[in-house]
Design an enzyme around this catalytic site. Structure first.
Site, PDB file in Angstrom:
ATOM      1  N   CYS A 250       0.810  -1.219   0.000  1.00  0.00           N
ATOM      2  CA  CYS A 250       0.000   0.000   0.000  1.00  0.00           C
ATOM      3  C   CYS A 250       0.846   1.273   0.000  1.00  0.00           C
ATOM      4  O   CYS A 250       1.399   1.613  -1.026  1.00  0.00           O
ATOM      5  CB  CYS A 250      -1.026  -0.039   1.124  1.00  0.00           C
ATOM      6  SG  CYS A 250      -2.487   0.914   0.684  1.00  0.00           S
ATOM      7  N   TYR A 295      -4.407   7.149  -2.703  1.00  0.00           N
ATOM      8  CA  TYR A 295      -3.408   7.567  -3.696  1.00  0.00           C
ATOM      9  C   TYR A 295      -3.045   6.361  -4.555  1.00  0.00           C
ATOM     10  O   TYR A 295      -3.328   5.219  -4.179  1.00  0.00           O
ATOM     11  CB  TYR A 295      -2.148   8.107  -2.995  1.00  0.00           C
ATOM     12  CG  TYR A 295      -2.400   9.420  -2.298  1.00  0.00           C
ATOM     13  CD1 TYR A 295      -2.130  10.630  -2.931  1.00  0.00           C
ATOM     14  CD2 TYR A 295      -2.939   9.446  -1.015  1.00  0.00           C
ATOM     15  CE1 TYR A 295      -2.386  11.840  -2.299  1.00  0.00           C
ATOM     16  CE2 TYR A 295      -3.208  10.653  -0.382  1.00  0.00           C
ATOM     17  CZ  TYR A 295      -2.934  11.842  -1.028  1.00  0.00           C
ATOM     18  OH  TYR A 295      -3.197  13.036  -0.401  1.00  0.00           O
ATOM     19  N   HIS A 334      -3.871  -5.233   0.006  1.00  0.00           N
ATOM     20  CA  HIS A 334      -3.355  -5.762   1.271  1.00  0.00           C
ATOM     21  C   HIS A 334      -3.341  -7.286   1.308  1.00  0.00           C
ATOM     22  O   HIS A 334      -4.341  -7.895   1.690  1.00  0.00           O
ATOM     23  CB  HIS A 334      -4.184  -5.219   2.434  1.00  0.00           C
ATOM     24  CG  HIS A 334      -3.989  -3.759   2.659  1.00  0.00           C
ATOM     25  ND1 HIS A 334      -3.008  -3.258   3.489  1.00  0.00           N
ATOM     26  CD2 HIS A 334      -4.597  -2.693   2.122  1.00  0.00           C
ATOM     27  CE1 HIS A 334      -3.039  -1.940   3.470  1.00  0.00           C
ATOM     28  NE2 HIS A 334      -3.999  -1.568   2.643  1.00  0.00           N
ATOM     29  N   GLU A 336      -2.042  -9.011   3.467  1.00  0.00           N
ATOM     30  CA  GLU A 336      -2.213  -9.405   4.878  1.00  0.00           C
ATOM     31  C   GLU A 336      -3.690  -9.313   5.278  1.00  0.00           C
ATOM     32  O   GLU A 336      -4.042  -9.703   6.402  1.00  0.00           O
ATOM     33  CB  GLU A 336      -1.335  -8.535   5.791  1.00  0.00           C
ATOM     34  CG  GLU A 336      -1.908  -7.185   6.225  1.00  0.00           C
ATOM     35  CD  GLU A 336      -1.947  -6.129   5.123  1.00  0.00           C
ATOM     36  OE1 GLU A 336      -1.655  -6.479   3.957  1.00  0.00           O
ATOM     37  OE2 GLU A 336      -2.302  -4.975   5.404  1.00  0.00           O
TER      38      GLU A 336
HETATM   39  N1  LIG Z   1      -3.252   1.709   3.480  1.00  0.00           N
HETATM   40  C1  LIG Z   1      -2.269   2.491   3.042  1.00  0.00           C
HETATM   41  O1  LIG Z   1      -1.082   2.216   3.205  1.00  0.00           O
HETATM   42  C2  LIG Z   1      -2.681   3.785   2.395  1.00  0.00           C
HETATM   43  C3  LIG Z   1      -1.608   4.484   1.625  1.00  0.00           C
HETATM   44  C4  LIG Z   1      -1.872   5.959   1.391  1.00  0.00           C
HETATM   45  N2  LIG Z   1      -1.964   6.659   2.627  1.00  0.00           N
HETATM   46  C5  LIG Z   1      -3.120   6.124   0.563  1.00  0.00           C
HETATM   47  O2  LIG Z   1      -4.124   6.549   1.043  1.00  0.00           O
HETATM   48  O3  LIG Z   1      -3.117   5.825  -0.602  1.00  0.00           O
END
Ligand SMILES: NC(=O)CC[C@H](N)C(=O)O
Length: 358
Positions: A250, A295, A334, A336
């Site tokens: 992520c 993002y 994710h 995980e």
């Molecule tokens: N779950 C995350 O690691 C999010 C990554 C980043 N903050 C985003 O919103 O894209």
């Protein structure tokens, strides 16, 4: 008769939703985002990636299975993704005042109050989500009666510095030795590495780990705009000159891409759910994944020696990258899970195998 206080959610476009409070009676401002998973509020609320965000659940009934006990295992919470709640506020349709689950210790309402997080129910979350889908994620604030607070944009701050650990910490004592760059890591990433026999050396987001004794690097998830994390990107860039395996998740995908020289950008309303389809590039294999991001990596900015590894089948955005010759890869989703489908957990095996074969 239960007495509940009224409160309102105001969006930056002027829309106002009046609801009833079931959490802390503290006004807050943040970015309003929606999440479409049907379960998993204990995991989501403790996911550090939600720092600064007011979370809207599209699943209508929340709270019916309470909140699990605060047990620990291997030095981390057994049922939570971190040691505290990270969301700024919670917006739901129907709050279940009754809860029932073998492992429930308290109600969601008590948990929100304990961590001073406001929660509103009786909000038309369908109408609210339609606004966020059409206009995009936007700023919002929760206010009680005559209190007035300003809007606040969390993405202008380095939230990772707030969510990361402040000291190096080691878990397990096996092989391989993995440096985990903690940008606001979810506990299940640590669990997934420990389960595969690794020693996890968890270091703060801006820690120079070049003098550590390690076999591979893991870049965690985390909150906010990846462009704010320049120190982490500099440290990753140094690692990429070598050949020790690197995996990211992520925010880790976004930071690895930035270290490689690519760009990231803000999505209109992001992906926050349990059913995001991703295609493994070069194959016809599609996986259903758990996601939480606002993002994304701009595929077209990846340098020559990198390529997209996964692509989102709904909107064709980037879901992972890999180096063409070195053992570096990351996913936007994710593996995980926690919460959500565990179908891509095999990627942790791939990472460990890459280390063993290195
Ligand atoms: N779950 C995350 O690691 C999010 C990554 C980043 N903050 C985003 O919103 O894209």
């Amino acid at each position: 008769m239960l007495q509940v206080r009224q409160a309102k959610l105001t969006l930056e476009d002027g829309n106002v939703f009046v609801g009833k409070s079931f959490g802390s009676e503290k006004p807050v401002a943040g970015e309003v985002v929606f999440y479409t998973g049907m379960t998993g509020y204990p995991e989501s609320l403790t996911d550090p990636s939600y720092t600064g965000q007011i979370l809207v659940s599209t699943y209508p009934m929340i709270g019916n299975y309470g909140v699990p006990a605060g047990a620990t295992e291997n030095g981390i919470h057994k049922y939570f993704e971190s040691h505290k709640l990270h969301i700024s506020g919670l917006i739901i349709s129907d709050y279940s005042f009754e809860f029932s689950h073998w492992n429930a210790e308290k109600s969601l309402s008590d948990w929100l109050k304990e961590y001073e997080v406001p929660g509103l129910f009786d909000i038309d979350t369908r109408a609210l989500t339609k606004i966020l889908r059409e206009k995009g994620s936007m700023l919002g604030k929760i206010e009680f009666e005559d209190e007035k607070i300003d809007f606040y944009d969390p993405n202008k701050e380095n939230l990772v510095a707030r969510a990361s650990c402040t000291q190096r910490e080691v878990y397990g004592n096996g092989n391989p030795r993995v440096v985990l760059i903690d940008c606001g890591v979810k506990n299940n990433i640590i669990r997934c590495l420990l389960k595969r026999g690794a020693t996890v050396i968890r270091v703060p987001w801006d820690y120079d780990f070049s003098n550590e004794d390690y076999d591979g690097v893991f870049i965690s998830n985390g909150p906010g705009d990846p462009a704010m994390c320049t120190e982490t990107v500099d440290n990753i860039r140094k690692t990429l000159t070598g050949s020790k395996p690197v995996m990211g998740i992520c925010l880790g995908n976004q930071l690895l891409a930035r270290a490689a020289g690519a760009n990231t950008y803000k999505l209109k309303y992001g992906h926050r759910s349990h059913n995001q389809p991703v295609l493994l590039r070069g194959t016809e294999r599609c996986f259903i994944t758990s996601q939480n991001h606002g993002y994304a990596v701009a595929d077209e900015t990846l340098p020559e020696d990198w390529e997209p590894m996964f692509t989102n089948v709904n909107d064709n955005t980037n879901e992972g990258i890999r180096h063409k010759t070195k053992p570096f890869f990351s996913t936007q989703f994710h593996p995980e899970a926690s919460s959500g489908p565990t179908d891509t957990e095999f990627l942790f095996d791939d990472f460990i195998d890459k280390i063993k074969n290195a």
